[in-house]
Design a protein around this motif. Structure first.
Motif, PDB file in Angstrom:
ATOM      1  N   ARG A 115       0.810  -1.215   0.000  1.00 37.12           N
ATOM      2  CA  ARG A 115       0.000   0.000   0.000  1.00 37.12           C
ATOM      3  C   ARG A 115       0.843   1.266   0.000  1.00 37.12           C
ATOM      4  N   GLU A 116       2.083   1.174   0.460  1.00 38.75           N
ATOM      5  CA  GLU A 116       2.933   2.360   0.523  1.00 38.75           C
ATOM      6  C   GLU A 116       3.560   2.715  -0.817  1.00 38.75           C
ATOM      7  N   TRP A 117       3.431   1.826  -1.802  1.00 34.79           N
ATOM      8  CA  TRP A 117       4.006   2.119  -3.120  1.00 34.79           C
ATOM      9  C   TRP A 117       3.125   3.140  -3.843  1.00 34.79           C
ATOM     10  N   LYS A 118       3.690   4.247  -4.242  1.00 32.04           N
ATOM     11  CA  LYS A 118       2.918   5.339  -4.832  1.00 32.04           C
ATOM     12  C   LYS A 118       2.370   4.987  -6.210  1.00 32.04           C
ATOM     13  N   MET A 119       3.072   4.132  -6.940  1.00 34.84           N
ATOM     14  CA  MET A 119       2.642   3.779  -8.293  1.00 34.84           C
ATOM     15  C   MET A 119       1.734   2.562  -8.312  1.00 34.84           C
ATOM     16  N   ARG A 120       1.240   2.177  -7.157  1.00 36.87           N
ATOM     17  CA  ARG A 120       0.406   0.976  -7.079  1.00 36.87           C
ATOM     18  C   ARG A 120      -0.855   1.105  -7.931  1.00 36.87           C
ATOM     19  N   GLY A 121      -1.561   2.213  -7.819  1.00 41.54           N
ATOM     20  CA  GLY A 121      -2.793   2.406  -8.585  1.00 41.54           C
ATOM     21  C   GLY A 121      -2.567   2.431 -10.088  1.00 41.54           C
ATOM     22  N   PRO A 122      -1.671   3.304 -10.602  1.00 43.16           N
ATOM     23  CA  PRO A 122      -1.423   3.320 -12.058  1.00 43.16           C
ATOM     24  C   PRO A 122      -0.917   1.986 -12.593  1.00 43.16           C
ATOM     25  N   ALA A 123      -0.063   1.287 -11.823  1.00 44.55           N
ATOM     26  CA  ALA A 123       0.442  -0.010 -12.284  1.00 44.55           C
ATOM     27  C   ALA A 123      -0.681  -1.035 -12.379  1.00 44.55           C
ATOM     28  N   THR A 124      -1.596  -1.009 -11.419  1.00 47.22           N
ATOM     29  CA  THR A 124      -2.732  -1.935 -11.457  1.00 47.22           C
ATOM     30  C   THR A 124      -3.612  -1.661 -12.670  1.00 47.22           C
ATOM     31  N   ILE A 125      -3.861  -0.384 -12.942  1.00 43.90           N
ATOM     32  CA  ILE A 125      -4.666  -0.025 -14.115  1.00 43.90           C
ATOM     33  C   ILE A 125      -3.966  -0.449 -15.400  1.00 43.90           C
ATOM     34  N   PHE A 126      -2.657  -0.243 -15.442  1.00 40.26           N
ATOM     35  CA  PHE A 126      -1.879  -0.625 -16.621  1.00 40.26           C
ATOM     36  C   PHE A 126      -1.987  -2.125 -16.880  1.00 40.26           C
TER      37      PHE A 126
END
Length: 295
Positions: free
Chosen positions: A106-117
């Motif tokens: 959860r602390e990874w900032k790019m978690r959301g964009p990477a999941t969408i990608f």
């Protein structure tokens, strides 16, 4: 009052009979084609040619199985299939875990964009020709490593594994970081040992898919020595691309019908995974339940 109860009991019995009859019908419709293949492959040539085989073998003839098992390419194709299944499953689980672990942090900032990608690839793909060109330009055509890598990761399975990783207590990772553990050490020494159910379930999904795969293998491979069993089965069914020995075996005067050879090849190819599946079914059920866990 007794009359009403009897009517209800009779209605319940009738309903149960109807349900069991429907289930029996569905089971028969599902299993009979496979049973018919077994019966025909074991029957004599004459009754098969006259369409007299339905529920029981007419005679007993193993010539079709001998023809299939004596084919030079069968043993090597079996070896290739086992290699692609075992090694490919291990590689897929490794890459899937490496992709799922950062997405679970959860602390990874790019978690959301990477999941969408990653999720975009569930609906859109590059297509057959671009994919083939990529594999060719990487020099992976006609190689075993190309077969092991072309479908190494499934986005859907990455999401399932990420969901499972996210359900684990965060205190475990925090305490490991305090002790100076790196992210890879946390993954392989803490997360992986606690995630055996998801690895077992996804490993089975990967293994079944790789055992049954033939489409990309038939496109990427031209060397007969690298072909898996499923490609050989496809060619047997189509009666094409055989050596002289197999072509002679397919002739009627050899005493073996092409149809019985095809059915015998289907049984030889699918029997191992059919025998293993009942013992692995519980893991498939666990795999379905894993996807329900909320992150």
């Amino acid at each position: 009052m007794a009359t009403v109860v009897r009517k209800r009991d009779w209605a319940d019995v009738s309903f149960n009979i109807a349900i069991y009859a429907f289930i029996a019908f569905v089971c028969f419709v599902t299993l009979y084609p496979f049973y018919y293949i077994i019966v025909v492959s074991l029957s004599e040539t004459g009754p098969v040619m006259k369409n007299e085989v339905f529920f029981w073998p007419k005679g007993f003839n193993l010539a079709a199985y001998k023809t299939v098992l004596n084919y030079d390419g069968i043993a090597l194709a079996y070896f290739n299939t086992i290699l692609y299944t075992v090694a490919g499953t291990l590689i897929s689980l490794l890459f899937t875990a490496l992709a799922a672990y950062p997405l679970s942090c959860r602390e990874w900032k790019m978690r959301g964009p990477a999941t969408i990608f990653l999720a975009i690839t569930l609906w859109f793909s590059g297509g057959l020709i671009p994919f083939y060109l990529v594999v060719r330009n990487m020099g992976l055509l006609d190689t075993r490593i190309g077969i092991l890598l072309y479908g190494a990761v499934s986005t859907f399975y990455v999401i399932i594994m990420r969901t499972y990783f996210s359900s684990l207590p965060t205190e475990l990772k925090e305490s490991a970081k305090i002790d100076g553990a790196s992210e890879l050490r946390i993954l392989f020494q803490i997360i992986v040992p606690l995630s055996k159910p998801v690895f077992a379930a996804l490993g089975l999904y990967y293994a079944i898919g790789k055992w049954n795969s033939f489409f990309w293998e038939s496109i990427f491979l031209n060397n007969e020595k690298l072909m898996p069993m499923q490609v050989i089965l496809m060619r047997i069914i189509r009666n094409s691309a055989f050596d002289k020995e197999m072509k002679q075996a397919l002739l009627l005067d050899s005493g073996v019908l092409p149809l019985t050879i095809q059915y015998a090849a289907i049984i030889v190819t699918s029997l191992p995974i059919i025998l293993i599946y009942p013992y692995l079914q519980k893991h498939f059920v666990k795999g379905v339940m894993i996807g329900v866990i909320k992150s």
